[in-house]
Write a protein that holds these residues in place. Sequence first.
Motif, PDB file in Angstrom:
ATOM      1  N   GLY A 111       8.587   1.864 -10.862  1.00  0.00           N
ATOM      2  CA  GLY A 111       8.571   0.522 -11.758  1.00  0.00           C
ATOM      3  C   GLY A 111       8.919  -0.814 -10.723  1.00  0.00           C
ATOM      4  O   GLY A 111       8.164  -1.320 -10.382  1.00  0.00           O
ATOM      5  N   ILE A 112      10.123  -0.401 -10.061  1.00  0.00           N
ATOM      6  CA  ILE A 112      10.419  -1.635  -9.004  1.00  0.00           C
ATOM      7  C   ILE A 112       9.574  -1.587  -7.989  1.00  0.00           C
ATOM      8  O   ILE A 112       9.107  -2.697  -7.492  1.00  0.00           O
ATOM      9  N   GLY A 113       9.027  -0.253  -7.524  1.00  0.00           N
ATOM     10  CA  GLY A 113       7.994  -0.477  -6.403  1.00  0.00           C
ATOM     11  C   GLY A 113       6.825  -0.834  -6.636  1.00  0.00           C
ATOM     12  O   GLY A 113       6.024  -1.979  -5.916  1.00  0.00           O
ATOM     13  N   LEU A 114       6.272  -0.835  -7.775  1.00  0.00           N
ATOM     14  CA  LEU A 114       4.889  -1.335  -8.355  1.00  0.00           C
ATOM     15  C   LEU A 114       5.307  -2.934  -8.562  1.00  0.00           C
ATOM     16  O   LEU A 114       4.444  -3.588  -8.377  1.00  0.00           O
ATOM     17  N   TYR A 115       6.535  -3.182  -9.174  1.00  0.00           N
ATOM     18  CA  TYR A 115       6.582  -4.633  -9.366  1.00  0.00           C
ATOM     19  C   TYR A 115       6.529  -5.369  -8.015  1.00  0.00           C
ATOM     20  O   TYR A 115       6.307  -6.773  -7.970  1.00  0.00           O
ATOM     21  N   LEU A 116       7.285  -4.998  -6.993  1.00  0.00           N
ATOM     22  CA  LEU A 116       7.284  -5.334  -5.659  1.00  0.00           C
ATOM     23  C   LEU A 116       5.970  -5.419  -5.106  1.00  0.00           C
ATOM     24  O   LEU A 116       5.561  -6.452  -4.634  1.00  0.00           O
ATOM     25  N   THR A 117       5.354  -4.324  -5.401  1.00  0.00           N
ATOM     26  CA  THR A 117       3.680  -4.559  -5.092  1.00  0.00           C
ATOM     27  C   THR A 117       3.042  -5.579  -5.783  1.00  0.00           C
ATOM     28  O   THR A 117       2.168  -6.330  -5.027  1.00  0.00           O
ATOM     29  N   GLN A 118       3.227  -5.899  -6.892  1.00  0.00           N
ATOM     30  CA  GLN A 118       2.405  -7.008  -7.698  1.00  0.00           C
ATOM     31  C   GLN A 118       2.824  -8.204  -7.134  1.00  0.00           C
ATOM     32  O   GLN A 118       1.879  -8.925  -6.705  1.00  0.00           O
ATOM     33  N   MET A 119       3.948  -8.342  -6.600  1.00  0.00           N
ATOM     34  CA  MET A 119       4.592  -9.614  -6.030  1.00  0.00           C
ATOM     35  C   MET A 119       3.782 -10.013  -4.756  1.00  0.00           C
ATOM     36  O   MET A 119       3.495 -11.116  -4.451  1.00  0.00           O
ATOM     37  N   ILE A 120       3.775  -9.002  -3.974  1.00  0.00           N
ATOM     38  CA  ILE A 120       3.187  -8.944  -2.724  1.00  0.00           C
ATOM     39  C   ILE A 120       1.644  -9.370  -2.882  1.00  0.00           C
ATOM     40  O   ILE A 120       1.118 -10.243  -2.152  1.00  0.00           O
ATOM     41  N   VAL A 121       1.135  -8.501  -3.838  1.00  0.00           N
ATOM     42  CA  VAL A 121      -0.415  -8.869  -4.114  1.00  0.00           C
ATOM     43  C   VAL A 121      -0.498 -10.289  -4.426  1.00  0.00           C
ATOM     44  O   VAL A 121      -1.506 -10.776  -4.193  1.00  0.00           O
ATOM     45  N   GLU A 122       0.188 -10.733  -5.249  1.00  0.00           N
ATOM     46  CA  GLU A 122      -0.110 -12.356  -5.697  1.00  0.00           C
ATOM     47  C   GLU A 122       0.236 -13.076  -4.612  1.00  0.00           C
ATOM     48  O   GLU A 122      -0.433 -14.180  -4.595  1.00  0.00           O
ATOM     49  N   VAL A 137       0.715  -1.145  -0.060  1.00  0.00           N
ATOM     50  CA  VAL A 137      -0.003  -0.144   0.074  1.00  0.00           C
ATOM     51  C   VAL A 137       0.864   1.059   0.061  1.00  0.00           C
ATOM     52  O   VAL A 137       0.561   2.029  -0.757  1.00  0.00           O
ATOM     53  N   LEU A 138       2.084   1.203   0.810  1.00  0.00           N
ATOM     54  CA  LEU A 138       2.814   2.289   0.809  1.00  0.00           C
ATOM     55  C   LEU A 138       3.393   2.658  -0.346  1.00  0.00           C
ATOM     56  O   LEU A 138       3.730   3.803  -0.798  1.00  0.00           O
ATOM     57  N   ASN A 139       3.808   1.616  -1.030  1.00  0.00           N
ATOM     58  CA  ASN A 139       4.351   1.823  -2.403  1.00  0.00           C
ATOM     59  C   ASN A 139       3.545   2.576  -3.499  1.00  0.00           C
ATOM     60  O   ASN A 139       4.153   3.482  -4.397  1.00  0.00           O
ATOM     61  N   LEU A 140       2.049   2.129  -3.546  1.00  0.00           N
ATOM     62  CA  LEU A 140       1.373   2.951  -4.220  1.00  0.00           C
ATOM     63  C   LEU A 140       0.834   4.416  -3.863  1.00  0.00           C
ATOM     64  O   LEU A 140       0.845   5.231  -4.867  1.00  0.00           O
ATOM     65  N   LEU A 141       1.224   4.510  -2.611  1.00  0.00           N
ATOM     66  CA  LEU A 141       0.872   6.010  -2.132  1.00  0.00           C
ATOM     67  C   LEU A 141       2.146   6.641  -2.460  1.00  0.00           C
ATOM     68  O   LEU A 141       2.111   8.007  -2.876  1.00  0.00           O
ATOM     69  N   GLU A 142       3.323   6.233  -2.517  1.00  0.00           N
ATOM     70  CA  GLU A 142       4.660   6.774  -2.925  1.00  0.00           C
ATOM     71  C   GLU A 142       4.457   7.174  -4.410  1.00  0.00           C
ATOM     72  O   GLU A 142       4.900   8.407  -4.700  1.00  0.00           O
ATOM     73  N   ASN A 143       4.215   6.268  -5.161  1.00  0.00           N
ATOM     74  CA  ASN A 143       4.021   6.532  -6.660  1.00  0.00           C
ATOM     75  C   ASN A 143       3.028   7.608  -6.733  1.00  0.00           C
ATOM     76  O   ASN A 143       3.191   8.665  -7.831  1.00  0.00           O
ATOM     77  N   ALA A 144       2.070   7.624  -6.323  1.00  0.00           N
ATOM     78  CA  ALA A 144       0.790   8.718  -6.354  1.00  0.00           C
ATOM     79  C   ALA A 144       1.472  10.149  -5.967  1.00  0.00           C
ATOM     80  O   ALA A 144       1.287  11.136  -6.778  1.00  0.00           O
ATOM     81  N   ALA A 145       2.066  10.169  -4.666  1.00  0.00           N
ATOM     82  CA  ALA A 145       2.601  11.580  -4.233  1.00  0.00           C
ATOM     83  C   ALA A 145       3.671  11.865  -5.252  1.00  0.00           C
ATOM     84  O   ALA A 145       3.593  13.329  -5.460  1.00  0.00           O
ATOM     85  N   ARG A 146       4.321  11.063  -6.147  1.00  0.00           N
ATOM     86  CA  ARG A 146       5.293  11.468  -7.074  1.00  0.00           C
ATOM     87  C   ARG A 146       4.830  12.381  -8.151  1.00  0.00           C
ATOM     88  O   ARG A 146       5.307  13.308  -8.479  1.00  0.00           O
ATOM     89  N   TYR A 147       3.555  11.795  -8.660  1.00  0.00           N
ATOM     90  CA  TYR A 147       3.106  12.581  -9.618  1.00  0.00           C
ATOM     91  C   TYR A 147       1.849  13.374  -9.296  1.00  0.00           C
ATOM     92  O   TYR A 147       1.280  14.123 -10.233  1.00  0.00           O
ATOM     93  N   SER A 148       1.480  13.474  -8.076  1.00  0.00           N
ATOM     94  CA  SER A 148       0.400  14.332  -7.907  1.00  0.00           C
ATOM     95  C   SER A 148       0.883  14.857  -6.411  1.00  0.00           C
ATOM     96  O   SER A 148       0.316  14.425  -5.179  1.00  0.00           O
ATOM     97  N   PRO A 149       1.630  15.800  -6.370  1.00  0.00           N
ATOM     98  CA  PRO A 149       1.928  16.708  -5.187  1.00  0.00           C
ATOM     99  C   PRO A 149       0.911  17.186  -4.472  1.00  0.00           C
ATOM    100  O   PRO A 149       1.249  17.447  -3.255  1.00  0.00           O
ATOM    101  N   ASP A 150      -0.174  17.605  -4.824  1.00  0.00           N
ATOM    102  CA  ASP A 150      -1.276  18.016  -4.245  1.00  0.00           C
ATOM    103  C   ASP A 150      -2.286  17.446  -3.718  1.00  0.00           C
ATOM    104  O   ASP A 150      -3.086  17.926  -2.528  1.00  0.00           O
TER     105      ASP A 150
END
Length: 424
Positions: free
Chosen positions: A381-392, A324-337
Amino acid sequence: MSISLPGWWRTPMQAHQLQFFAHYMLFLSCVLVLALSWFHWVYHIHLPDRMYLLWLPLQLIGTFLLYLVLPRFKSLSQGQVLALFVFSLLVLAGYLYDSGGAINPLIHILIAPIAIGLVIFSRQPAFILILLTTAIYFLLNRFYVPIMSMKIPSLNAFFDWHLSGSAAVFLGISVLVMMIVFPLRQKLDAQQQDLLKNQKQALQHEYLLALATFAASSAHRLGTPLNTLSLIESSLRQTCPSSQAQQDLDIMADQLNVCQKALSNIRRKADQSARPGRFSCALSDFIAEVKEEFTLLHPMHELPITLPDTPITLHIDNSLSLAVLNLLENAARYSPDYVALRCESNDDGLVFQVIDHGQGLRDTELSQLGKRPLDQSDGEGIGLYLTQMIVERYQGQLHFERAENETRAEIRLSKSVMEAPTHE
């Protein structure tokens, strides 16, 4: 004086192996009934009375008792099933003896028990079955009731009976082999899929463990320079009395404090990852911990959170918070507001939604997220790839979708995350 049996005699057999033998007995019963009917009504061949009073009743009674008793036995040993095979072979041998021996096309049915024995037995009982079947075949070449003594109407009827019988036996054995091979092939395919799945999960666990080890090592290595910087900051406060310098040192102290807290969290998470296993926690506590870590790294974000009205207890391990934190990190990178986290429960399970107001990605890019690590300078990429592995690992799904003004990432988990693990 006790008789010691070989080890394979007591080896239990699986349910599908017993089903193969039951199918063979049913097939053999049908063949013998049809053959007797064919002999009597089509070719008017008068067979000995033993065919009707002994061999056929024994075969039918054995098949009936097998289907009646088999469901009550969860496991039969190889020795017991071999004994049943011997019984069926002796009945078949008697049937063939009274109907022409090796001249009878039904002699080729002896191939069927050999094929089934090679599938369900280990080496020793399969070898015994092959020897017994071969011995019966050669004995029936020497000892049998001559078919010509059974009042055959004509020689043409005899040849027609032999050729037609050979074709019918070939077709019957083909059907029996198909009944064996297809279920066996399906079982082997299922076992191969399970093996590939287990191998994939083992690689994922190894990868996660390697990341946890690397994180713990990095946290320990970064601890020393941060402590050094803290000492320098304290020293500079004494040597730089100006107000501007003090303000800069306050900012430096705050940043050092953020780094030290982040390292402390990394150490804690790495230590927890070294102790695998699920634990129980409330969904609200889980989200509060994720928000705390996210706010520590992104203090400017409010992170509004929506939770279900009813309390939910999770049964998870420490990797889910990282996903979950990886998804929040990627969202914050592209949406600072704006970044929001929403949790929903439905009939299928639990859904975590991370919503941002960034520019979004193209459909082709969304389809590749989480599938493999992507080489990008911003680290995505690496964070989302890791998230995908965890979800699986949770048998869940990672899904991305883009609307007009927002991008949404969803982790869809089954009800197993809300069920207590069973202990045998």
